[in-house]
Each structure stands twice: as structure tokens, then as C-alpha cells.
Write a protein that holds these residues in place. Structure first.
Motif, PDB file in Angstrom:
ATOM      1  N   LEU A   1      77.629 -24.359  54.155  1.00 10.96           N
ATOM      2  CA  LEU A   1      77.718 -23.174  54.999  1.00 10.96           C
ATOM      3  C   LEU A   1      77.615 -21.919  54.137  1.00 10.96           C
ATOM      4  CD1 LEU A   1      78.279 -21.888  57.785  1.00 10.96           C
ATOM      5  CD2 LEU A   1      80.725 -22.021  57.243  1.00 10.96           C
ATOM      6  N   ASN A   2      76.633 -21.085  54.421  1.00 12.75           N
ATOM      7  CA  ASN A   2      76.463 -19.822  53.712  1.00 12.75           C
ATOM      8  C   ASN A   2      77.256 -18.741  54.441  1.00 12.75           C
ATOM      9  OD1 ASN A   2      74.551 -21.011  51.900  1.00 12.75           O
ATOM     10  ND2 ASN A   2      73.019 -20.869  53.527  1.00 12.75           N
ATOM     11  N   ILE A   3      78.412 -18.401  53.927  1.00 18.44           N
ATOM     12  CA  ILE A   3      79.297 -17.503  54.650  1.00 18.44           C
ATOM     13  C   ILE A   3      80.023 -16.546  53.708  1.00 18.44           C
ATOM     14  CG2 ILE A   3      81.275 -19.112  54.603  1.00 18.44           C
ATOM     15  CD1 ILE A   3      81.859 -18.119  57.525  1.00 18.44           C
ATOM     16  N   GLY A   4      80.271 -15.348  54.210  1.00 12.24           N
ATOM     17  CA  GLY A   4      81.012 -14.332  53.477  1.00 12.24           C
ATOM     18  C   GLY A   4      81.425 -13.232  54.442  1.00 12.24           C
ATOM     19  N   ASN A   5      81.828 -12.114  53.903  1.00 10.91           N
ATOM     20  CA  ASN A   5      82.337 -11.032  54.737  1.00 10.91           C
ATOM     21  C   ASN A   5      81.858  -9.694  54.191  1.00 10.91           C
ATOM     22  OD1 ASN A   5      84.247 -11.706  52.523  1.00 10.91           O
ATOM     23  ND2 ASN A   5      85.275  -9.859  53.222  1.00 10.91           N
ATOM     24  N   HIS A   6      82.222  -8.619  54.878  1.00  9.09           N
ATOM     25  CA  HIS A   6      81.958  -7.275  54.377  1.00  9.09           C
ATOM     26  C   HIS A   6      82.937  -6.980  53.253  1.00  9.09           C
ATOM     27  CE1 HIS A   6      79.024  -4.513  56.087  1.00  9.09           C
ATOM     28  NE2 HIS A   6      79.046  -5.247  57.173  1.00  9.09           N
TER      29      HIS A   6
ATOM     30  N   ALA B   1      83.904 -11.694  46.279  1.00  6.44           N
ATOM     31  CA  ALA B   1      83.281 -12.740  47.096  1.00  6.44           C
ATOM     32  C   ALA B   1      83.664 -14.124  46.591  1.00  6.44           C
ATOM     33  CB  ALA B   1      81.764 -12.572  47.096  1.00  6.44           C
ATOM     34  N   VAL B   2      83.586 -14.318  45.293  1.00  4.06           N
ATOM     35  CA  VAL B   2      83.927 -15.618  44.711  1.00  4.06           C
ATOM     36  C   VAL B   2      85.402 -15.945  44.939  1.00  4.06           C
ATOM     37  CG1 VAL B   2      84.173 -16.861  42.518  1.00  4.06           C
ATOM     38  CG2 VAL B   2      82.059 -15.639  43.034  1.00  4.06           C
ATOM     39  N   SER B   3      86.257 -14.924  44.860  1.00 13.28           N
ATOM     40  CA  SER B   3      87.696 -15.154  45.084  1.00 13.28           C
ATOM     41  C   SER B   3      87.972 -15.610  46.507  1.00 13.28           C
ATOM     42  CB  SER B   3      88.493 -13.883  44.774  1.00 13.28           C
ATOM     43  OG  SER B   3      88.345 -12.919  45.799  1.00 13.28           O
TER      44      SER B   3
ATOM     45  N   VAL C   1      77.770 -15.640  50.182  1.00 10.46           N
ATOM     46  CA  VAL C   1      76.972 -14.504  50.647  1.00 10.46           C
ATOM     47  C   VAL C   1      77.968 -13.396  50.962  1.00 10.46           C
ATOM     48  CG1 VAL C   1      75.141 -15.949  51.630  1.00 10.46           C
ATOM     49  CG2 VAL C   1      77.038 -15.217  53.079  1.00 10.46           C
ATOM     50  N   PHE C   2      77.513 -12.166  51.029  1.00  8.78           N
ATOM     51  CA  PHE C   2      78.414 -11.105  51.488  1.00  8.78           C
ATOM     52  C   PHE C   2      77.624  -9.884  51.904  1.00  8.78           C
ATOM     53  CE2 PHE C   2      78.245 -10.180  46.899  1.00  8.78           C
ATOM     54  CZ  PHE C   2      78.109  -8.789  46.863  1.00  8.78           C
ATOM     55  N   ALA C   3      78.310  -8.986  52.597  1.00  7.51           N
ATOM     56  CA  ALA C   3      77.727  -7.725  53.043  1.00  7.51           C
ATOM     57  C   ALA C   3      78.476  -6.572  52.410  1.00  7.51           C
ATOM     58  CB  ALA C   3      77.794  -7.619  54.565  1.00  7.51           C
ATOM     59  N   PHE C   4      77.813  -5.419  52.325  1.00 11.06           N
ATOM     60  CA  PHE C   4      78.459  -4.225  51.814  1.00 11.06           C
ATOM     61  C   PHE C   4      77.745  -3.007  52.379  1.00 11.06           C
ATOM     62  CE2 PHE C   4      74.898  -4.977  49.052  1.00 11.06           C
ATOM     63  CZ  PHE C   4      74.445  -3.723  48.658  1.00 11.06           C
ATOM     64  N   PHE C   5      78.446  -1.895  52.444  1.00 10.48           N
ATOM     65  CA  PHE C   5      77.826  -0.647  52.862  1.00 10.48           C
ATOM     66  C   PHE C   5      77.161   0.006  51.657  1.00 10.48           C
ATOM     67  CE2 PHE C   5      80.782  -1.065  56.444  1.00 10.48           C
ATOM     68  CZ  PHE C   5      79.900  -0.815  57.495  1.00 10.48           C
TER      69      PHE C   5
ATOM     70  N   ALA D   1      74.853  -7.076  35.126  1.00  8.28           N
ATOM     71  CA  ALA D   1      75.933  -8.061  35.014  1.00  8.28           C
ATOM     72  C   ALA D   1      76.140  -8.784  36.347  1.00  8.28           C
ATOM     73  CB  ALA D   1      77.220  -7.375  34.576  1.00  8.28           C
ATOM     74  N   PHE D   2      76.011  -8.044  37.442  1.00  9.51           N
ATOM     75  CA  PHE D   2      76.158  -8.624  38.776  1.00  9.51           C
ATOM     76  C   PHE D   2      75.079  -9.666  39.048  1.00  9.51           C
ATOM     77  CE2 PHE D   2      74.624  -8.362  43.215  1.00  9.51           C
ATOM     78  CZ  PHE D   2      75.713  -8.921  43.858  1.00  9.51           C
ATOM     79  N   ASN D   3      73.844  -9.362  38.702  1.00 10.79           N
ATOM     80  CA  ASN D   3      72.752 -10.300  38.948  1.00 10.79           C
ATOM     81  C   ASN D   3      72.971 -11.606  38.181  1.00 10.79           C
ATOM     82  OD1 ASN D   3      71.309  -8.698  40.772  1.00 10.79           O
ATOM     83  ND2 ASN D   3      70.233  -7.613  39.136  1.00 10.79           N
ATOM     84  N   VAL D   4      73.478 -11.505  36.957  1.00 10.00           N
ATOM     85  CA  VAL D   4      73.806 -12.702  36.180  1.00 10.00           C
ATOM     86  C   VAL D   4      74.954 -13.457  36.848  1.00 10.00           C
ATOM     87  CG1 VAL D   4      74.712 -13.551  33.982  1.00 10.00           C
ATOM     88  CG2 VAL D   4      72.969 -11.743  33.999  1.00 10.00           C
ATOM     89  N   PHE D   5      75.968 -12.712  37.284  1.00  6.04           N
ATOM     90  CA  PHE D   5      77.141 -13.310  37.935  1.00  6.04           C
ATOM     91  C   PHE D   5      76.722 -14.075  39.195  1.00  6.04           C
ATOM     92  CE2 PHE D   5      80.784 -13.188  40.814  1.00  6.04           C
ATOM     93  CZ  PHE D   5      81.823 -13.595  39.985  1.00  6.04           C
ATOM     94  N   CYS D   6      75.812 -13.504  39.973  1.00  9.22           N
ATOM     95  CA  CYS D   6      75.345 -14.163  41.193  1.00  9.22           C
ATOM     96  C   CYS D   6      74.683 -15.501  40.876  1.00  9.22           C
ATOM     97  CB  CYS D   6      74.370 -13.266  41.946  1.00  9.22           C
ATOM     98  SG  CYS D   6      75.155 -11.892  42.801  1.00  9.22           S
ATOM     99  N   ARG D   7      73.838 -15.514  39.868  1.00  4.48           N
ATOM    100  CA  ARG D   7      73.168 -16.767  39.478  1.00  4.48           C
ATOM    101  C   ARG D   7      74.178 -17.811  39.013  1.00  4.48           C
ATOM    102  NH1 ARG D   7      69.428 -12.985  37.314  1.00  4.48           N
ATOM    103  NH2 ARG D   7      70.304 -13.209  35.207  1.00  4.48           N
ATOM    104  N   GLU D   8      75.166 -17.379  38.268  1.00  2.35           N
ATOM    105  CA  GLU D   8      76.157 -18.309  37.727  1.00  2.35           C
ATOM    106  C   GLU D   8      77.127 -18.828  38.787  1.00  2.35           C
ATOM    107  OE1 GLU D   8      76.427 -16.492  33.161  1.00  2.35           O
ATOM    108  OE2 GLU D   8      77.968 -15.994  34.646  1.00  2.35           O
ATOM    109  N   ASN D   9      77.296 -18.043  39.873  1.00  5.16           N
ATOM    110  CA  ASN D   9      78.294 -18.404  40.891  1.00  5.16           C
ATOM    111  C   ASN D   9      77.684 -18.712  42.253  1.00  5.16           C
ATOM    112  OD1 ASN D   9      81.218 -17.865  39.690  1.00  5.16           O
ATOM    113  ND2 ASN D   9      79.835 -16.295  38.865  1.00  5.16           N
ATOM    114  N   ASN D  10      76.373 -18.893  42.278  1.00  2.82           N
ATOM    115  CA  ASN D  10      75.669 -19.322  43.488  1.00  2.82           C
ATOM    116  C   ASN D  10      75.869 -18.363  44.670  1.00  2.82           C
ATOM    117  OD1 ASN D  10      73.936 -21.124  44.835  1.00  2.82           O
ATOM    118  ND2 ASN D  10      75.674 -22.132  45.829  1.00  2.82           N
TER     119      ASN D  10
END
Length: 276
Positions: free
Chosen positions: A2-7, A21-23, A28-32, A51-60
Motif C-alpha cells: 500500500l502506497n500511503i502517506g499524509n500531508h 514520512a519514514v517515522s 508517499v507524502f504530500a506537502f504545500f 540529501a532528500f533525493n538520496v534519502f528517498c531512494r534509500e527509504n523507498n
């Protein structure tokens, strides 16, 4: 999965959003993109984004669903308000190129007495002014509840906008469960028919994300008041059916429920357990 997250609040920057998001065990997540009730945007910190782009790859973390400010109205009766919306959206799309391949969601707007056809024309003109062949972001029109003179209360209105857009390959749709329920679509008792109607009018290939929200009000109320999952008039069973629907289950689901950090974590856990 399930691909799920929040704002998530963007106040701390991209990397901070990713860590939150990982916590929450979100992928997936949304932001303004900027102040949701104003226009101010934080300056892009390129080191933070890298750093964020690397973090996303490492944490799916697989998809972002950015949200335009609520203050925008691309079909206002006042030219200066329409121009403001166009300028903000154009700037947001430039900023989104730092995190390419994601989504930028916006509320189509309210025609404020001009009429639906005029409103649709103005929204399409705005999109034609800001979309470029080079952009790597898909812009999503959000389905609306139909408060007042909102455009987007029906699938037909959404498609009428798309029909007038030149670069249609850059356009998608975000379906909000609270909004479509409040607009009169029976996703509780007849989800298959609603999805089938969406496919006939717009095409499921356009559906890129779902805002997963319960509703404080009954079907057809046109109120747009979100409720926590399972606590409203849509209910947990119906929302479970949404996430498990074979034509929807692969999409990113974004929670916009009235919650705090612990509440979002509990909802994400609840829905993951009900995903089949």
C-alpha cells in the motif's frame, strides 16, 4: 504494498519531510509548496534537496504529491487574482523540477458567478500559460465537493478542462474521497459504478493519486469537511474497499484527515493492515 502517506509540513525543508514520512511508516507524502493560506515560499536549499533525493531512494519514498496554496483561484472574475494564480503555479512548477517526476495538485477554483463554462475556460487558459513540454511534473486537477461555485464537482467538469489543455500529457487527476462523496458520488454503496463512470468520462489513465479522507457530512452535502478514517459518513469499510479496488490499489493514497502525528501513524498502520 500500500502506497500511503499524509500531508507533512514543509517548514523544516525536504529532508525533514522525508524523515517525518519514514517515522510514520509512509512511502508517499504530500506537502504545500508554500504557505497554504498565502503566497510565501521558502527559498530552495539545493543541498537539502540533494540529501532528500538520496534519502528517498534509500527509504523507498516513491512519490510526492505537492499541493498548491488554497488561496489560488485560476477562474476568478478578477484578472489580477487569475494572474496571481498563474504566477504562483508557474513558480511552483519551476521549484518542482528539483524533485522531478512527481505531482503538483491544485483546486480548479470557483467561477464566482461567471458560470461554469467561463470558469472552465479560464482554468484551461491558466494551464496553457504555465505548462511546458520540458517539465517533469504532472499537474493534477482535484475533484471537488461543489461548495458554492466550485469547478470540478463532476467528472464531466474536470474533463471539460482537460479537453481545452494543449499539453494534455502533463495533466492528471487527483480524486478526493470526501469531495466526490460530498459531490454526490456513491463510493460507499456503488464504488464500481463510480470508478466505471470516471473511466468513461476521463479515463483511469489520468487518475494519478487519491486523497483518502472520510467525510463529516452525508453524500451530496457539498460541504467538504474531512473526517478521520472510519469516523465519518463514508466509513472504514468503504475506504478499505477504495484502497483494495483492483483499479486503484497501485495509486498513492494521501491522508488529509484532521489528525496529529500519532493519529496519522495510527491511520497508516490501520490501512496497511486492511490492505489485501
Amino acid at each position: 504494498m500500500l502506497n500511503i502517506g499524509n500531508h507533512i509540513s514543509s517548514a523544516g525543508g525536504f529532508l525533514a519531510m522525508g524523515k517525518e514520512a519514514v517515522s510514520l511508516k509512509a512511502n508517499v507524502f504530500a506537502f504545500f509548496t508554500r504557505n497554504p493560506r498565502g503566497a510565501r515560499a521558502k527559498k530552495i536549499d539545493e543541498k537539502d534537496v540533494s540529501a532528500f533525493n538520496v534519502f528517498c531512494r534509500e527509504n523507498n519514498i516513491i512519490k510526492l504529491v505537492a499541493h498548491a496554496p488554497y488561496t489560488l483561484n485560476a477562474c476568478s472574475g478578477k484578472e489580477e487574482i487569475r494572474q496571481f494564480a498563474q504566477e504562483i503555479m508557474k513558480d511552483d512548477l519551476k521549484r518542482m523540477e528539483y524533485v522531478p517526476g512527481n505531482y503538483y495538485n491544485f483546486h480548479p477554483g470557483s467561477h464566482v458567478g461567471q458560470g461554469v463554462e467561463k470558469g472552465i475556460e479560464e482554468i484551461a487558459q491558466c494551464l496553457n500559460a504555465i505548462l511546458t513540454p520540458q517539465q517533469n511534473t504532472t499537474v493534477l486537477l482535484e475533484t471537488m465537493a461543489g461548495k458554492g461555485t466550485e469547478i470540478g464537482r463532476t467528472f464531466e467538469e474536470i474533463q471539460a478542462i482537460i479537453n481545452k489543455v494543449n499539453l494534455q500529457e502533463k495533466i492528471g487527476v487527483c480524486l478526493d474521497t470526501c469531495h466526490v462523496f460530498d459531490a454526490g458520488y456513491d463510493i460507499v454503496s456503488d464504488l464500481d459504478s463510480v470508478i466505471g463512470h470516471f473511466d468513461e468520462v476521463i479515463g483511469l489513465d489520468r487518475l494519478k493519486a487519491i486523497h483518502l479522507n472520510d467525510s463529516k457530512n452525508p453524500k451530496g452535502s457539498h460541504k467538504d469537511r474531512h473526517e478521520r478514517i472510519g469516523k465519518g459518513c463514508i466509513g472504514l469499510t468503504a475506504l478499505t474497499n477504495v484502497i483494495n479496488h483492483p483499479k486503484l490499489r497501485q495509486l498513492p493514497f494521501i491522508l488529509e484527515t484532521p489528525n496529529d502525528h500519532a493519529g496519522y501513524a495510527a491511520e497508516i498502520d490501520l490501512l496497511r493492515k486492511r490492505f489485501r
